[in-house]
Scaffold this motif. Structure first.
Motif, PDB file in Angstrom:
ATOM      1  N   GLN A 217      93.977 -59.461  29.038  1.00 51.84           N
ATOM      2  CA  GLN A 217      93.459 -59.962  27.941  1.00 51.84           C
ATOM      3  C   GLN A 217      93.422 -58.464  27.127  1.00 51.84           C
ATOM      4  N   THR A 218      93.651 -57.456  27.452  1.00 50.34           N
ATOM      5  CA  THR A 218      93.557 -55.991  27.076  1.00 50.34           C
ATOM      6  C   THR A 218      95.015 -55.284  27.691  1.00 50.34           C
ATOM      7  N   TYR A 219      94.577 -54.199  28.232  1.00 50.39           N
ATOM      8  CA  TYR A 219      95.657 -53.489  28.960  1.00 50.39           C
ATOM      9  C   TYR A 219      95.855 -53.560  30.256  1.00 50.39           C
ATOM     10  N   ILE A 220      96.916 -53.228  30.997  1.00 51.73           N
ATOM     11  CA  ILE A 220      97.219 -53.241  33.041  1.00 51.73           C
ATOM     12  C   ILE A 220      96.998 -52.093  33.221  1.00 51.73           C
ATOM     13  N   LYS A 221      97.109 -52.106  34.810  1.00 54.57           N
ATOM     14  CA  LYS A 221      96.774 -50.306  35.473  1.00 54.57           C
ATOM     15  C   LYS A 221      98.326 -50.947  36.955  1.00 54.57           C
ATOM     16  N   TRP A 222      98.471 -50.212  37.258  1.00 49.60           N
ATOM     17  CA  TRP A 222      98.818 -50.520  38.498  1.00 49.60           C
ATOM     18  C   TRP A 222      97.820 -49.355  39.961  1.00 49.60           C
ATOM     19  N   SER A 223      98.309 -49.821  40.545  1.00 51.32           N
ATOM     20  CA  SER A 223      97.680 -49.549  41.972  1.00 51.32           C
ATOM     21  C   SER A 223      97.889 -47.600  42.149  1.00 51.32           C
ATOM     22  N   PRO A 224      97.704 -47.077  42.909  1.00 49.86           N
ATOM     23  CA  PRO A 224      98.396 -45.177  42.962  1.00 49.86           C
ATOM     24  C   PRO A 224      98.812 -45.106  43.187  1.00 49.86           C
ATOM     25  N   VAL A 225     100.373 -46.606  44.151  1.00 50.56           N
ATOM     26  CA  VAL A 225     100.837 -46.569  45.615  1.00 50.56           C
ATOM     27  C   VAL A 225     102.082 -47.582  44.901  1.00 50.56           C
ATOM     28  N   GLY A 226     101.533 -48.221  43.914  1.00 53.59           N
ATOM     29  CA  GLY A 226     102.059 -49.300  43.182  1.00 53.59           C
ATOM     30  C   GLY A 226     102.258 -50.660  43.680  1.00 53.59           C
TER      31      GLY A 226
END
Length: 703
Positions: A217-226
């Motif tokens: 619904q807004t944005y996304i984010k990857w975890s530190p090692v993907g």
């Protein structure tokens, strides 16, 4: 079916008339009951299925009731307070329409209560989240739905082993690392999370891996090692993983706006600045265990905060924050999530801190206090040893920058020449800057200083190496300087680029290469690709209204983007080589965000990596052969595609020509048998007309 004869019909009618007259004369009702011993073979479900569904059940009305055991036993004077506490815990799962607190003859509660919700779904949700809920040290709730008692009463006396279930293996969470050509993935988001696409940066053109509408619904984010992809939703956070990006875990935290992963991906911190209006008691900061999805601890922010509020050690063993009054450093340990040694570290005037990326060492700075100077301290944990401290004078502010390998620490110190106090605010003048460089791997941690009289726009360490860069000066005289730190020596100025149109520095993850970028309205979208080995400017270009610059994890490609969040026109992203050669332009309406998928650190030792770099030339033929095969394959595919399109066009053209010829007789009929398909088909009806045009007039004098 055989038809009845007319006389049969008349006889039947006569019999019916006779029977009716008999019934009416006798005054008796006809008997429609089944004969004795008759058995009906139609079940009630077949005959009255729709009606039986609405038949009341014994459990109706009680499947919305839960039984809470482990409630404190209190006297009559404390029942109202107990009800208030219990109600705050259970009301967040749905409307409570009834509650019952059994009491003994003296009016004391018996330690269990009954709560009725308006819906069985609310009751099930309450059981799910409050069973084994720890109210305090002496009381832990045991919660069940009321109908569970019937289920437990029907347990057979003889135990039968359960049937073995087929093994369902977990999806490979690191499948993307097995790509033979080491192609990286990147995620593209359109505005408001309407669409999320995962691409693989194959050559010559990227290929799509996954695409979903309304993924977030807004944005996304990857975890530190993907390993995980995090998406934001109104009710919380969802993590996705595996080859098909299936949902791995979800974390319920209404109106969450910020998240932060621990470096080893064991924990995730969620922050909801507004909180949940339906559950005001819920804490705004929650730390979750990623593997189990269990809430480990929750907090409420104390005073004004900057994200991230908590900062993690490199090994996930500790996380810390500054106390409310800037008088303590609160260090928590995992997995207990309690304070280290059960007490905070008292540090009056602490302003900022940061963990070493490779060791459990915290660097923090303390502001000036009357005659006490400011200072930068290196604190080793968990033993709390101060391994280095440096006093600083005339300090307005400090910024702490660790080098990625933890070999060096740079503290950017903003100093002043004069200071005055106006309305409880400090006004500084005569500002200049010092860079204090701590040599972490050397004995007694020596400190060197680099002074700069000009305003500092940006600072960045080389991720792999010992160089750092800074942008200093004011427009139009903005300069970029590169320094190198060497063992036992003060930092050395390697190169200074003068009058550059940039305000941000973006180092390649593998070091050596850097992009000098001008972001925002003042930057103009300028791009300068520099090789810091010989300080060669490989390319100077621009991407107008550029808002983002992202290196891929291997340092081979750079992406620049114009986000819909910054401007409404010309949105999209461009892909560049590390040398600054444009490879692909993608114009995408409402493009919002692009993120490369991170990679874990290499398993190769530093010596092995240096050996590979040293002998890189012997690998060139192998890579060049692959590139030629890829190019020839791409060329072959392109030729085949063009040939297929040409063949399709020729087939279509022949069909239309054939259709045109078939309709010729009809055309002649409509045009009085005059053939107009060709100009010279009917020469008798051609009229010749001569038209003259005046082109120019020339006057030539004759002697």
């Amino acid at each position: 079916m055989a038809k009845k004869k007319p006389e049969d019909k008349s006889n039947q009618n006569d019999d019916n008339t006779k029977n009716e007259s008999d019934y009416s004369s006798n005054g008796e009702e006809p008997d429609f009951s089944d004969p004795e011993g008759y058995e009906d073979d139609i079940s009630d479900e077949e005959l009255l299925g729709d009606i039986l569904k609405e038949k009341p059940k014994e459990t109706d009305g009680v499947e919305s009731v839960i039984v809470v055991d482990g409630v404190p036993q209190v006297g009559p004077n404390r029942i109202d307070k107990l009800k208030s506490v219990i109600n705050k815990i259970f009301v967040k799962f749905g409307p409570i329409i009834n509650e019952f607190y059994p009491v003994n003859s003296e009016g004391h509660t018996k330690g269990y209560i009954f709560i009725e919700y308006s819906s069985p779904n609310h009751a099930a949700e309450a059981v799910k989240h409050t069973n084994n809920f720890k109210l305090d040290k002496q009381h832990t709730f045991q919660v069940n739905i009321f109908t569970d008692f019937n289920k437990y009463e029907q347990i057979p006396n003889k135990w039968e082993p359960p049937e073995p279930q087929p093994y369902q293996g977990q999806a490979d969470l690191h499948f993307y690392l097995l790509e033979p050509d080491a192609y990286d993935q990147f995620a593209v988001v359109t505005a408001q999370g309407q669409s999320v696409q995962i691409w693989q940066n194959t050559q010559p053109d990227p290929t799509i891996v996954e695409a979903r509408n309304n993924w977030g619904q807004t944005y996304i984010k990857w975890s530190p090692v993907g390993t995980f992809l995090a998406t934001f939703h109104k009710l919380g956070i969802a993590l996705w993983a595996g080859p098909s990006f299936s949902q791995y875990k979800k974390f319920s935290h209404a109106n969450v706006q910020f998240i932060d992963f621990s470096p080893c991906e064991k924990y995730i911190v969620t922050y909801s600045p507004q909180g949940d209006p339906h559950y005001p008691e819920q804490k705004r900061i929650i730390i979750w265990d990623i593997r189990t999805g269990i809430e480990k601890r929750s907090f409420n922010p104390e005073g004004p905060t900057a994200w991230p509020i908590f900062r993690w050690s490199h090994d996930d063993k500790y996380f810390a924050r500054i106390g409310q009054n800037n008088d303590a450093l609160q260090v928590y340990e995992t997995p207990s999530f309690g304070l280290l040694d059960k007490k905070s570290i008292k540090i009056n005037g602490i302003r900022d801190f940061n963990w070493s990326p490779t060791d459990n060492v915290v660097a923090y700075w303390v502001a000036e206090d009357k005659d006490v100077p400011a200072s930068v301290t290196l604190l080793e944990l968990p033993n709390r040893n101060e391994i280095r401290k440096k006093n600083l004078f005339n300090v307005a502010d400090c910024k702490i920058h660790w080098q990625k390998s933890g070999d060096y620490l740079c503290v950017k110190v903003d100093r002043y020449s004069k200071v005055r106090k106006e309305k409880n605010e400090m006004k500084y003048s005569g500002m200049y800057c010092n860079f204090e460089i701590f040599h972490m791997k050397e004995k007694q941690i020596p400190v060197d200083s680099v002074e700069c009289k000009e305003p500092i726009q940006a600072f960045a360490w080389e991720p792999v190496g010992s160089k750092f860069a800074m942008i200093h000066g004011e427009s139009p005289n903005i300069n970029v300087s590169f320094y190198e730190v060497r063992v036992g020596q003060a930092p050395i100025l390697l190169k200074k680029f003068e009058k550059r149109a940039c305000n941000h520095l973006f180092w390649s993850p593998s070091g050596q290469f850097i992009v000098l970028a001008g972001l925002g309205s003042n930057g103009g979208g300028s791009l300068e690709f520099v090789d810091t080995h010989e300080f060669l400017v490989m390319n100077t270009t621009d991407h107008y209204q550029m808002s983002d610059v992202e290196w891929d994890p291997t340092g081979r490609y750079v992406v620049t983007g114009v986000s819909f969040w910054k401007t409404k026109v010309d949105t999209g992203y461009w892909i560049w080589s590390f040398q600054g050669k444009i490879l692909k332009r993608v114009n995408l309406e409402k493009f919002a965000q692009i993120l490369w998928r991170p990679r874990p650190p290499s398993l190769l030792s530093e010596e092995k990596q240096k050996e590979i770099k040293k002998n890189l030339k012997k690998y060139y033929p192998q890579f060049e052969s692959k590139d030629r095969m890829r190019q020839s394959k791409a060329s072959k595919e392109l030729i085949e595609k063009r040939a297929a399109l040409m063949e399709k066009f020729q087939s279509y053209r022949e069909e239309r020509i054939q259709e045109y010829l078939e309709h010729k007789a009809r055309r002649l009929q409509l045009r009085n048998n005059i053939d107009t398909d060709e100009l010279d088909a009917d020469t008798e009806n051609v009229e010749e007309e001569v038209v003259e045009f005046f082109i120019k007039e020339e006057i030539i004098p004759v002697d």
